[in-house]
Scaffold this motif. Structure first.
Motif, mmCIF file in Angstrom:
data_model
loop_
_atom_site.group_PDB
_atom_site.id
_atom_site.type_symbol
_atom_site.label_atom_id
_atom_site.label_comp_id
_atom_site.label_asym_id
_atom_site.label_seq_id
_atom_site.Cartn_x
_atom_site.Cartn_y
_atom_site.Cartn_z
ATOM 1 N N ILE A 125 0.850 -1.186 0.000
ATOM 2 C CA ILE A 125 0.000 0.000 0.000
ATOM 3 C C ILE A 125 0.888 1.241 0.000
ATOM 4 O O ILE A 125 1.969 1.251 0.599
ATOM 5 N N LEU A 126 0.428 2.249 -0.712
ATOM 6 C CA LEU A 126 1.189 3.485 -0.888
ATOM 7 C C LEU A 126 0.351 4.670 -0.428
ATOM 8 O O LEU A 126 -0.869 4.682 -0.595
ATOM 9 N N LEU A 127 1.006 5.673 0.106
ATOM 10 C CA LEU A 127 0.313 6.873 0.574
ATOM 11 C C LEU A 127 0.881 8.116 -0.083
ATOM 12 O O LEU A 127 2.072 8.404 0.021
ATOM 13 N N ASN A 128 0.021 8.828 -0.804
ATOM 14 C CA ASN A 128 0.259 10.228 -1.169
ATOM 15 C C ASN A 128 -0.756 11.012 -0.356
ATOM 16 O O ASN A 128 -1.913 11.132 -0.764
ATOM 17 N N TRP A 129 -0.366 11.477 0.792
ATOM 18 C CA TRP A 129 -1.311 12.054 1.747
ATOM 19 C C TRP A 129 -2.269 13.037 1.078
ATOM 20 O O TRP A 129 -1.831 13.918 0.358
ATOM 21 N N TRP A 154 -4.672 6.991 -0.289
ATOM 22 C CA TRP A 154 -4.046 5.676 -0.202
ATOM 23 C C TRP A 154 -4.266 4.904 -1.501
ATOM 24 O O TRP A 154 -5.321 5.006 -2.124
ATOM 25 N N TYR A 155 -3.264 4.129 -1.879
ATOM 26 C CA TYR A 155 -3.342 3.269 -3.057
ATOM 27 C C TYR A 155 -2.963 1.840 -2.664
ATOM 28 O O TYR A 155 -2.117 1.633 -1.785
ATOM 29 N N ILE A 156 -3.577 0.881 -3.331
ATOM 30 C CA ILE A 156 -3.183 -0.522 -3.182
ATOM 31 C C ILE A 156 -2.377 -0.911 -4.416
ATOM 32 O O ILE A 156 -2.837 -0.742 -5.546
ATOM 33 N N THR A 157 -1.183 -1.409 -4.192
ATOM 34 C CA THR A 157 -0.406 -2.005 -5.275
ATOM 35 C C THR A 157 -0.700 -3.495 -5.236
ATOM 36 O O THR A 157 -0.349 -4.172 -4.269
#
Length: 244
Positions: free
Chosen positions: A188-192, A195-198
């Protein structure tokens, strides 16, 4: 004779605490060697730690030694792996926001918190930390279209991610088209605050990235998946993300 400076004594004491936490038992000879001190100095340091409230214990005989009671420290709060990760993640997010106030020690606090837990729990938490990435803040246009996901959806996503379960999702693309697909939430990735799920997408039989706020429904699938290496997903995320 020049007295050891306060900073040196503090550093030595912190190192001693770290050593005691890192192993079940230590022989005094091994501790002396690690710290480069005499038996007398070591005994004095251990006595001072006891007076400061550290539960230093010793056992005689074969297999015995000196130890720091394993139930001492933050772990006496009985936090589970998910709670530990959430706490460390919160600190990592605050660190990434680069607030000028009251955040200068966050990195050190994060590391001390992590080290306070038993080795088995540290290993489990460490593996989870490697799967959570933080990047820069999202742009104003992206944030303006962001809608906080429903709590039940977020809970299902978190469970699937933490326990490595498959996840069936109803997903709405940027164009508004909706599809139902089964995914594996590897990272999971965060660009505050986005949130994104890879994930590995079984519908496309390929890696994909999904914005969590575009997931309209999420259901746990009974089957579990084996974690794929991050290198398999580099093509769909920017490499400036840092794990927590």
């Amino acid at each position: 004779m020049i007295n050891t400076s306060f900073e040196q004594r503090t550093e030595r004491r912190n190192r001693l605490i770290g050593l005691l936490r890192s192993e079940t038992y230590w022989k005094t000879s091994d501790l002396r060697e690690q710290l480069g001190v005499s038996q007398r100095t070591l005994m004095r340091e251990l006595a001072e730690l006891k007076r400061a409230g550290y539960p230093i214990e010793s056992e005689r005989g074969r297999g015995g030694g000196i130890r720091l009671n394993g139930r001492w420290g933050v772990n006496r709060l009985q936090l589970n792996h998910q709670e530990v990760v959430e706490l460390i993640l919160s600190l990592a997010i605050m660190e990434s926001l680069q607030s000028p106030l009251l955040t200068s020690n966050l990195k050190a606090i994060k590391q001390k918190l992590f080290q306070a837990f038993p080795q088995e729990q540290r290993s489990a938490v460490s593996n989870l930390r490697k799967r959570i990435m933080i990047g820069s803040n999202a742009g104003a246009d992206t944030v303006s279209r962001y809608v906080t996901p429903e709590h039940t959806i977020s809970e299902s996503i978190a469970e699937a991610f933490l326990e490595q379960y498959g996840l069936e999702i109803d997903y709405e693309s940027d164009s508004g088209a909706q599809t139902t697909r089964v995914i594996e939430a590897h990272y999971i990735l965060l660009n505050w605050p986005i949130w994104y799920i890879t994930a590995w997408d079984h519908l496309r039989e390929d890696s994909r990235m999904f914005r969590i706020d575009r997931i309209k429904n999420a259901r746990i699938v009974a089957s579990r998946f084996s974690l794929k290496p991050i290198e398999d997903f580099i093509g769909i995320y920017t490499p400036y993300y840092q794990s927590i």
